[in-house]
Design a protein around this motif. Sequence first.
Motif, PDB file in Angstrom:
ATOM      1  N   ARG A 120     -63.564  29.093   0.014  1.00  0.00           N
ATOM      2  CA  ARG A 120     -62.885  29.006   1.304  1.00  0.00           C
ATOM      3  C   ARG A 120     -63.568  27.976   2.213  1.00  0.00           C
ATOM      4  N   GLY A 121     -64.900  28.071   2.320  1.00  0.00           N
ATOM      5  CA  GLY A 121     -65.621  27.120   3.149  1.00  0.00           C
ATOM      6  C   GLY A 121     -65.454  25.691   2.654  1.00  0.00           C
ATOM      7  N   PHE A 122     -65.486  25.527   1.332  1.00  0.00           N
ATOM      8  CA  PHE A 122     -65.329  24.198   0.735  1.00  0.00           C
ATOM      9  C   PHE A 122     -63.965  23.595   1.065  1.00  0.00           C
ATOM     10  N   LEU A 123     -62.903  24.374   0.877  1.00  0.00           N
ATOM     11  CA  LEU A 123     -61.552  23.860   1.111  1.00  0.00           C
ATOM     12  C   LEU A 123     -61.315  23.538   2.582  1.00  0.00           C
ATOM     13  N   VAL A 124     -61.828  24.385   3.470  1.00  0.00           N
ATOM     14  CA  VAL A 124     -61.627  24.138   4.898  1.00  0.00           C
ATOM     15  C   VAL A 124     -62.255  22.810   5.308  1.00  0.00           C
ATOM     16  N   ASN A 125     -63.452  22.527   4.788  1.00  0.00           N
ATOM     17  CA  ASN A 125     -64.099  21.268   5.156  1.00  0.00           C
ATOM     18  C   ASN A 125     -63.495  20.078   4.411  1.00  0.00           C
TER      19      ASN A 125
END
Length: 207
Positions: A120-125
């Motif tokens: 989730r964190g990867f995709l958001v950034n």
Amino acid sequence: MLEYLDEFIIIALAHFFAVASPGPDFAIVLKQSVQQGRKNALYTSAGVGLGIFVHVSYCLLGVALVLSQSPELFNAFKYLAGAYLAYMGIQALRSAKQTDAQQAIQEESPEESNFKALRRGFLVNALNPKATLFFLSLFTLMIDPETPQQVQIFYGVYMALATWIWFSVLSVILSKNSVRRFFHRAGHWFDRGIGVILILLALRVVV
């Protein structure tokens, strides 16, 4: 390396102000800290840091130049990112007030997996056009084309680590029991507020 110290200081300052400004990364780390707790938020923060490598990679490979010269391609990227943010916002808006029984069940339910938090964190950034614009300007305007690629890679690694550390510190602060209790009292209103913020960010990205 000392001959590039001035350039590094400028990049470090620009990155600090960029990462400290409110945006999708902050919103998702705040949400995970309150809802899922410290461990989940730390993995989400690590995912945000890993996302930096996506931006650094396409800049080093020259894709940044292609994006800056192709409005159609960049617009397609913006719409994809906007749709992802809007999806997360709508999911948050659908949050309803929980009964005591529902809250007890949720507390007993298994935690979200570390991989899911990291993803989730990867995709958001990685899908954040604000980050894309920042790295486009950084690698095309602030970094001298004559700067060796090894030095540019060092800049990228520094920014990824600095991003990870920044959001990890925020995760530790925001996941404290006193902070979580404060937000849990608002419960569904907090979720809906985050949902509104994410949808507004999505609209801002597209418009």
